[in-house]
Design a protein around this motif. Structure first.
Motif, PDB file in Angstrom:
ATOM      1  N   LEU A   1      -8.905  18.338 -32.742  1.00  0.00           N
ATOM      2  CA  LEU A   1      -8.583  17.441 -31.645  1.00  0.00           C
ATOM      3  C   LEU A   1      -9.037  18.072 -30.344  1.00  0.00           C
ATOM      4  N   THR A   2      -8.962  17.333 -29.251  1.00  0.00           N
ATOM      5  CA  THR A   2      -9.463  17.832 -27.973  1.00  0.00           C
ATOM      6  C   THR A   2      -8.769  19.110 -27.556  1.00  0.00           C
ATOM      7  N   ASN A   3      -7.448  19.161 -27.710  1.00  0.00           N
ATOM      8  CA  ASN A   3      -6.703  20.356 -27.337  1.00  0.00           C
ATOM      9  C   ASN A   3      -5.645  20.645 -28.387  1.00  0.00           C
ATOM     10  N   GLY A   4      -6.070  20.565 -29.658  1.00  0.00           N
ATOM     11  CA  GLY A   4      -5.136  20.783 -30.742  1.00  0.00           C
ATOM     12  C   GLY A   4      -5.788  20.500 -32.076  1.00  0.00           C
ATOM     13  N   PHE A   5      -4.970  20.133 -33.061  1.00  0.00           N
ATOM     14  CA  PHE A   5      -5.507  19.858 -34.392  1.00  0.00           C
ATOM     15  C   PHE A   5      -4.536  18.960 -35.136  1.00  0.00           C
ATOM     16  N   SER A   6      -5.042  18.329 -36.180  1.00  0.00           N
ATOM     17  CA  SER A   6      -4.254  17.458 -37.041  1.00  0.00           C
ATOM     18  C   SER A   6      -4.270  18.035 -38.446  1.00  0.00           C
ATOM     19  N   VAL A   7      -3.131  17.966 -39.130  1.00  0.00           N
ATOM     20  CA  VAL A   7      -3.003  18.524 -40.478  1.00  0.00           C
ATOM     21  C   VAL A   7      -2.363  17.496 -41.386  1.00  0.00           C
ATOM     22  N   GLY A   8      -2.879  17.378 -42.620  1.00  0.00           N
ATOM     23  CA  GLY A   8      -2.242  16.504 -43.580  1.00  0.00           C
ATOM     24  C   GLY A   8      -3.133  16.177 -44.746  1.00  0.00           C
ATOM     25  N   SER A   9      -2.637  15.337 -45.617  1.00  0.00           N
ATOM     26  CA  SER A   9      -3.387  14.921 -46.796  1.00  0.00           C
ATOM     27  C   SER A   9      -4.549  14.022 -46.390  1.00  0.00           C
ATOM     28  N   GLY A  10      -5.637  14.104 -47.152  1.00  0.00           N
ATOM     29  CA  GLY A  10      -6.772  13.218 -46.936  1.00  0.00           C
ATOM     30  C   GLY A  10      -7.757  13.676 -45.891  1.00  0.00           C
ATOM     31  N   LEU A  11      -7.472  14.786 -45.208  1.00  0.00           N
ATOM     32  CA  LEU A  11      -8.413  15.318 -44.227  1.00  0.00           C
ATOM     33  C   LEU A  11      -9.333  16.344 -44.878  1.00  0.00           C
TER      34      LEU A  11
ATOM     35  N   LEU B   1     -10.747  25.915 -33.523  1.00  0.00           N
ATOM     36  CA  LEU B   1     -10.102  24.594 -33.579  1.00  0.00           C
ATOM     37  C   LEU B   1     -10.303  23.821 -32.296  1.00  0.00           C
ATOM     38  N   TRP B   2     -10.158  24.500 -31.164  1.00  0.00           N
ATOM     39  CA  TRP B   2     -10.436  23.874 -29.867  1.00  0.00           C
ATOM     40  C   TRP B   2     -10.828  24.954 -28.898  1.00  0.00           C
ATOM     41  N   SER B   3     -11.508  24.539 -27.835  1.00  0.00           N
ATOM     42  CA  SER B   3     -11.909  25.469 -26.792  1.00  0.00           C
ATOM     43  C   SER B   3     -12.155  24.687 -25.515  1.00  0.00           C
ATOM     44  N   SER B   4     -11.660  25.217 -24.409  1.00  0.00           N
ATOM     45  CA  SER B   4     -11.906  24.584 -23.117  1.00  0.00           C
ATOM     46  C   SER B   4     -13.084  25.234 -22.395  1.00  0.00           C
ATOM     47  N   LYS B   5     -13.718  26.222 -23.043  1.00  0.00           N
ATOM     48  CA  LYS B   5     -14.819  26.938 -22.405  1.00  0.00           C
ATOM     49  C   LYS B   5     -16.144  26.250 -22.703  1.00  0.00           C
TER      50      LYS B   5
END
Length: 245
Positions: free
Chosen positions: A222-232, A241-245
């Motif tokens: 994700l833009t400033n995070g992540f999603s976790v779960g089945s089917g991914l 996972l993310w970076s603002s640099k």
């Protein structure tokens, strides 16, 4: 209080570790927002899901705050999440913790709630645990010294079921976002984090083990995070996972 976990339970973990070291705050803190999704209760009461932000302090103590699954359902048949906090000492002994239904405060499903641990008294190592604007617990760890690099944002399933079993539960993707730390003046975005998968018996501790976790539990950036779960899909261990640099 929180329920003790069984020695036969294993933990399946998807973890974001900040890429930045920061130890300069006298009153450190770490926080993140976690999606409170509508899901049914887990079919096997021996299975649990925990989603949390935590820190291993420089003195080896561990503190965490977040959400955990329950076997309670609301009027629509959706699981009522618990909020929880816990503290462990530097010998991995569980000392204190508490959990209660999120609905006790009206923290509804399908919202993102902010979970925070923040130092209140550096001389005593006193920490407060927050959900949104409410203090839900206080504990003393002897020190508030913390390195942001030793904090984590984690999705975790505990289960007596072995990897690869068809009996492992499916779980809808959950978003973990906006990890921040206190720099002494303001909350600052954790500007980057890397992915790690952990697996192992709780009594022994987890080790990096992507193959035991994904599949079935995948990850999406994700833009400033992540999603976790089945089917991914399965992302590589160690990926950014993310970076603002």
């Amino acid at each position: 209080i929180t329920d003790p976990l069984s020695d036969v339970d294993a933990a399946y973990q998807v973890i974001a570790y900040p890429a930045t070291s920061y130890i300069s705050s006298e009153y450190p803190g770490i926080q993140a927002t976690i999606e409170n999704i509508d899901v049914p209760a887990l079919a096997n009461a021996d299975d649990s899901v925990f989603v949390w932000v935590g820190a291993t302090l420089i003195n080896g103590y561990f503190i965490q705050v977040g959400m955990s699954s329950s076997q309670t359902v609301d009027d629509n048949g959706n699981m009522e999440w618990n909020y929880f906090w816990e503290m462990w000492d530097d010998q991995d002994n569980y000392l204190y913790g508490y959990q209660e239904l999120m609905s006790a405060y009206g923290w509804d499903n399908n919202k993102e709630n902010t979970f925070t641990v923040t130092c209140q008294d550096p001389s005593a190592g006193e920490w407060e645990f927050w959900v949104n604007e409410e203090v839900i617990g206080t504990t003393n760890t002897g020190s508030c010294d913390m390195d942001v690099a030793d904090t984590s944002l984690v999705w975790e399933l505990t289960s007596p079921t072995i990897p690869g079993s068809a009996d492992l539960p499916t779980f809808a993707p959950t978003d973990l976002n906006d990890m921040q730390y206190w720099d002494g003046y303001d909350w600052v975005d954790v500007d980057g984090a890397t992915l790690t998968y952990g697996y192992g018996l709780i009594k022994d501790g987890t080790e990096v083990d992507p193959a035991s976790v994904c599949p079935p539990y995948g990850v999406a950036q994700l833009t400033n995070g992540f999603s976790v779960g089945s089917g991914l899909a399965c992302l590589s261990d160690g990926v950014e996972l993310w970076s603002s640099k």
